[in-house]
Scaffold this motif. Sequence first.
Motif, PDB file in Angstrom:
ATOM      1  N   GLN A  47       0.811  -1.216   0.000  1.00  0.00           N
ATOM      2  CA  GLN A  47       0.000   0.000   0.000  1.00  0.00           C
ATOM      3  C   GLN A  47       0.851   1.274   0.000  1.00  0.00           C
ATOM      4  OE1 GLN A  47      -2.328  -0.723   3.492  1.00  0.00           O
ATOM      5  NE2 GLN A  47      -3.643  -2.248   2.497  1.00  0.00           N
ATOM      6  N   ARG A  49       3.233   2.478   2.046  1.00  0.00           N
ATOM      7  CA  ARG A  49       3.399   3.194   3.312  1.00  0.00           C
ATOM      8  C   ARG A  49       4.452   2.478   4.137  1.00  0.00           C
ATOM      9  NH1 ARG A  49       0.263   0.441   7.110  1.00  0.00           N
ATOM     10  NH2 ARG A  49      -1.245  -1.022   6.208  1.00  0.00           N
ATOM     11  N   THR A 310      -4.725  -8.118   1.398  1.00  0.00           N
ATOM     12  CA  THR A 310      -4.348  -6.795   0.915  1.00  0.00           C
ATOM     13  C   THR A 310      -5.029  -6.444  -0.394  1.00  0.00           C
ATOM     14  OG1 THR A 310      -2.177  -7.248   1.888  1.00  0.00           O
ATOM     15  CG2 THR A 310      -2.358  -5.300   0.527  1.00  0.00           C
ATOM     16  N   THR A 311      -5.353  -7.416  -1.211  1.00  0.00           N
ATOM     17  CA  THR A 311      -5.782  -7.132  -2.574  1.00  0.00           C
ATOM     18  C   THR A 311      -7.260  -7.359  -2.846  1.00  0.00           C
ATOM     19  OG1 THR A 311      -5.112  -9.378  -3.197  1.00  0.00           O
ATOM     20  CG2 THR A 311      -3.516  -7.627  -3.540  1.00  0.00           C
TER      21      THR A 311
END
Length: 412
Positions: A47, A49, A310-311
């Motif tokens: 992401q 970060r 995450t996806t």
Amino acid sequence: MNFPTLDSFGHDPWWLVAAKALAVFVFLVLTVLVAILAERKIMARMQRRLGPNRVGPGGILQSLADGAKLALKEGLTPAGVDKPIYLLAPIIAVVPAITAFAVIPFGPSVSIFGHHTPLQLTDLPVAVLYILAITSIGVYGIVLAGWSSGSTYPLLGGLRSTAQVISYEIAMGLCFAAVFLLSTTMSTSEIIGSQHRHWFILLLLPSFIIYAISMVGETNRAPFDLPEAEGELVGGFHTEYSSLKFAMFMLAEYINMTTVAALATTLFLGGWMAPWPLSLIPGANNGWLSVVWFVAKIWVFMFVFIWLRTTLPRLRYDQFMNLGWKVLIPTSLAWVMVVALIRAATQGAADSTRTWVLAGTGLVAAIALIAGIVRAMRVPDDIAGPPPTTPGLGAGFPTPPLPPHTREVTHA
């Protein structure tokens, strides 16, 4: 290679059995600590970060700090809960998650202080069924947590967990049946021994795909995290839990992830055997080096768990049920019948003939399975179609027309 069998167990002294049990417990706890940190780091990387980077060098002590914080927080018990069951539910969730690892093989037989012993706590003639049964008990912890909380959202989370287990454990059990037919055993150590020529992922590809999907649903991980969907259930079954009781639910989730990953490794990826071409190296499948291959395979699955979270967005409930009941279960049942027919038809044939027939049929079935999954995940036309239009407003979302100009514009 020295493959353990059922006769290899039951001869260890008590102190060696205790040492093995302690080693399994320490391995699971350390895996949970590393998995939580790895999940936060990998998700942050995906992401764009930073992720945790304050506690310890590069943030490596963040999981330890979070665990200490949860243990030291004040434990709150809301009014109106069924207190005995409310306190017992986290224990029911975490204890079966740990005990299921008792029959997972870490490696072949080695010498420990002069005693020749397998790198496995124990084995049973029905070891895989033992894992299936003991992990099913852990679901009672989630269901009882939702029911005993005396609140609406935890109760809905517990009911969702019940539906999820019923939907996906049937497909998972049928995947096991295909492995039993091919290996002619339910012992985990002997299943690994039956893969010394070909890993079962090559021969039973549809079973592996179905198991990989089912194990995500069994562990309540995204995109199947419906029992704890924060969007509509606040936190799901553990909404009313805090402090160490909440930490036990979190511990159970990550240990279950490790267990299903280890079981997938054992059933389909050759267990502790080295992957090709590393298996061609002399001694690659002997001694303590086999533990490295086993742990590496587990972490491949752990990364996929994190990658999916995450996806992929969370599934709708109708998509979730359609996938389980209309695709995975019928396909699993049909594939078990196909494997049984192929095994009976090639009873007197050479092993290479059976291998090629199974591999080719499995590839065709896997393609059909993926097509069925894509179809089940397709959004219906009544949802995916364009929004209704209002006559006179044109296509798109209906918006009110601008009011007509009533004032005349004068130029100075």
